[in-house]
Write a protein that holds these residues in place. Structure first.
Motif, PDB file in Angstrom:
ATOM      1  N   TYR A 198       0.859  -1.187   0.000  1.00  0.00           N
ATOM      2  CA  TYR A 198       0.000   0.000   0.000  1.00  0.00           C
ATOM      3  C   TYR A 198       0.889   1.229   0.000  1.00  0.00           C
ATOM      4  N   TYR A 199       0.471   2.238  -0.763  1.00  0.00           N
ATOM      5  CA  TYR A 199       1.284   3.444  -0.920  1.00  0.00           C
ATOM      6  C   TYR A 199       0.470   4.698  -0.654  1.00  0.00           C
ATOM      7  N   ALA A 200       1.161   5.715  -0.205  1.00  0.00           N
ATOM      8  CA  ALA A 200       0.543   7.026  -0.129  1.00  0.00           C
ATOM      9  C   ALA A 200       0.281   7.509  -1.557  1.00  0.00           C
ATOM     10  N   ASP A 201      -0.782   8.270  -1.731  1.00  0.00           N
ATOM     11  CA  ASP A 201      -1.136   8.760  -3.062  1.00  0.00           C
ATOM     12  C   ASP A 201       0.003   9.581  -3.679  1.00  0.00           C
ATOM     13  N   SER A 202       0.733  10.284  -2.844  1.00  0.00           N
ATOM     14  CA  SER A 202       1.781  11.174  -3.341  1.00  0.00           C
ATOM     15  C   SER A 202       2.954  10.430  -3.975  1.00  0.00           C
ATOM     16  N   VAL A 203       3.099   9.134  -3.680  1.00  0.00           N
ATOM     17  CA  VAL A 203       4.232   8.377  -4.214  1.00  0.00           C
ATOM     18  C   VAL A 203       3.808   7.228  -5.111  1.00  0.00           C
ATOM     19  N   LYS A 204       2.513   7.002  -5.214  1.00  0.00           N
ATOM     20  CA  LYS A 204       2.003   5.892  -5.994  1.00  0.00           C
ATOM     21  C   LYS A 204       2.468   6.019  -7.446  1.00  0.00           C
ATOM     22  N   GLY A 205       2.992   4.919  -7.977  1.00  0.00           N
ATOM     23  CA  GLY A 205       3.492   4.921  -9.347  1.00  0.00           C
ATOM     24  C   GLY A 205       4.939   5.329  -9.472  1.00  0.00           C
ATOM     25  N   ARG A 206       5.508   5.888  -8.403  1.00  0.00           N
ATOM     26  CA  ARG A 206       6.914   6.316  -8.443  1.00  0.00           C
ATOM     27  C   ARG A 206       7.781   5.507  -7.487  1.00  0.00           C
ATOM     28  N   PHE A 207       7.223   5.107  -6.352  1.00  0.00           N
ATOM     29  CA  PHE A 207       7.975   4.374  -5.335  1.00  0.00           C
ATOM     30  C   PHE A 207       7.516   2.917  -5.306  1.00  0.00           C
ATOM     31  N   THR A 208       8.443   2.032  -4.960  1.00  0.00           N
ATOM     32  CA  THR A 208       8.127   0.619  -4.818  1.00  0.00           C
ATOM     33  C   THR A 208       8.786   0.078  -3.560  1.00  0.00           C
ATOM     34  N   ILE A 209       7.996  -0.553  -2.711  1.00  0.00           N
ATOM     35  CA  ILE A 209       8.518  -1.196  -1.508  1.00  0.00           C
ATOM     36  C   ILE A 209       8.665  -2.681  -1.788  1.00  0.00           C
ATOM     37  N   SER A 210       9.748  -3.264  -1.294  1.00  0.00           N
ATOM     38  CA  SER A 210       9.970  -4.689  -1.510  1.00  0.00           C
ATOM     39  C   SER A 210      10.766  -5.260  -0.343  1.00  0.00           C
ATOM     40  N   ARG A 211      10.750  -6.579  -0.244  1.00  0.00           N
ATOM     41  CA  ARG A 211      11.485  -7.283   0.810  1.00  0.00           C
ATOM     42  C   ARG A 211      12.431  -8.288   0.193  1.00  0.00           C
ATOM     43  N   ASP A 212      13.539  -8.513   0.869  1.00  0.00           N
ATOM     44  CA  ASP A 212      14.435  -9.630   0.568  1.00  0.00           C
ATOM     45  C   ASP A 212      14.522 -10.442   1.850  1.00  0.00           C
ATOM     46  N   SER A 213      13.764 -11.537   1.901  1.00  0.00           N
ATOM     47  CA  SER A 213      13.707 -12.330   3.132  1.00  0.00           C
ATOM     48  C   SER A 213      15.064 -12.922   3.487  1.00  0.00           C
ATOM     49  N   ALA A 214      15.819 -13.322   2.495  1.00  0.00           N
ATOM     50  CA  ALA A 214      17.124 -13.928   2.766  1.00  0.00           C
ATOM     51  C   ALA A 214      18.063 -12.953   3.449  1.00  0.00           C
ATOM     52  N   LYS A 215      17.914 -11.668   3.127  1.00  0.00           N
ATOM     53  CA  LYS A 215      18.775 -10.644   3.721  1.00  0.00           C
ATOM     54  C   LYS A 215      18.091  -9.922   4.880  1.00  0.00           C
ATOM     55  N   ASN A 216      16.841 -10.292   5.159  1.00  0.00           N
ATOM     56  CA  ASN A 216      16.070  -9.633   6.216  1.00  0.00           C
ATOM     57  C   ASN A 216      16.094  -8.110   6.017  1.00  0.00           C
ATOM     58  N   THR A 217      15.851  -7.719   4.794  1.00  0.00           N
ATOM     59  CA  THR A 217      16.000  -6.319   4.386  1.00  0.00           C
ATOM     60  C   THR A 217      14.760  -5.860   3.630  1.00  0.00           C
ATOM     61  N   VAL A 218      14.424  -4.608   3.843  1.00  0.00           N
ATOM     62  CA  VAL A 218      13.325  -3.967   3.126  1.00  0.00           C
ATOM     63  C   VAL A 218      13.904  -2.830   2.297  1.00  0.00           C
ATOM     64  N   TYR A 219      13.376  -2.676   1.100  1.00  0.00           N
ATOM     65  CA  TYR A 219      13.861  -1.630   0.209  1.00  0.00           C
ATOM     66  C   TYR A 219      12.740  -0.653  -0.139  1.00  0.00           C
ATOM     67  N   LEU A 220      13.143   0.539  -0.501  1.00  0.00           N
ATOM     68  CA  LEU A 220      12.215   1.505  -1.078  1.00  0.00           C
ATOM     69  C   LEU A 220      12.889   2.073  -2.319  1.00  0.00           C
ATOM     70  N   GLN A 221      12.420   1.642  -3.474  1.00  0.00           N
ATOM     71  CA  GLN A 221      12.918   2.176  -4.730  1.00  0.00           C
ATOM     72  C   GLN A 221      12.139   3.439  -5.047  1.00  0.00           C
ATOM     73  N   MET A 222      12.842   4.538  -5.203  1.00  0.00           N
ATOM     74  CA  MET A 222      12.203   5.830  -5.433  1.00  0.00           C
ATOM     75  C   MET A 222      12.642   6.352  -6.793  1.00  0.00           C
ATOM     76  N   ASN A 223      11.696   6.478  -7.695  1.00  0.00           N
ATOM     77  CA  ASN A 223      11.963   6.981  -9.041  1.00  0.00           C
ATOM     78  C   ASN A 223      11.272   8.328  -9.244  1.00  0.00           C
ATOM     79  N   SER A 224      11.718   9.045 -10.246  1.00  0.00           N
ATOM     80  CA  SER A 224      11.112  10.341 -10.591  1.00  0.00           C
ATOM     81  C   SER A 224      10.951  11.222  -9.365  1.00  0.00           C
ATOM     82  N   LEU A 225      12.024  11.357  -8.625  1.00  0.00           N
ATOM     83  CA  LEU A 225      11.970  12.103  -7.372  1.00  0.00           C
ATOM     84  C   LEU A 225      11.605  13.560  -7.603  1.00  0.00           C
ATOM     85  N   LEU A 226      10.835  14.090  -6.662  1.00  0.00           N
ATOM     86  CA  LEU A 226      10.390  15.480  -6.680  1.00  0.00           C
ATOM     87  C   LEU A 226      10.995  16.211  -5.490  1.00  0.00           C
TER      88      LEU A 226
END
Length: 114
Positions: free
Chosen positions: A58-86
């Motif tokens: 789920y994303y805030a409307d302000s970042v929808k379509g630009r940001f992507t949250i993902s997990r890497d379970s093997a690394k116990n890590t969460v990422y936030l890919q941020m594109n088209s930054l404002l």
């Protein structure tokens, strides 16, 4: 206890991309809802994105379509890919993990110049 350490912030120009990382220790994140929040200068902390333990995103409307949250379970890590930054994406970005209680990282600064 869950310890969270964010990294990947920096100073970029509008239109650029950044990927934030949040490494967890102490517990596996697989049963936690993990999210990203941000706080701009003089403003309250606001929700950015969440990845529920069941897989729903789920994303805030302000970042929808630009940001992507993902997990890497093997690394116990969460990422936030941020594109088209404002410029308004500028702030300190915090990672959180929540189950019965909420844990927070120390934050990483993102500065977007136009």
């Amino acid at each position: 206890q869950v310890q969270l350490v964010e990294s990947g912030g920096g100073m970029v120009e509008a239109g650029d991309s950044l990927r934030l990382s949040c490494v967890a220790s102490g517990r596996t994140l697989s049963t936690y809802a993990v999210g990203w929040f941000r706080q701009a200068p003089g403003k309250e902390r606001e929700f950015v994105a969440v990845s529920w333990s069941g897989g729903t995103l789920y994303y805030a409307d302000s970042v929808k379509g630009r940001f992507t949250i993902s997990r890497d379970s093997a690394k116990n890590t969460v990422y936030l890919q941020m594109n088209s930054l404002l410029r308004e994406d500028t702030g300190v970005y915090y990672c959180s993990a929540r189950r019965t209680e909420t844990f927070w990282g120390q934050g990483t600064q993102v500065t977007v110049s136009s």
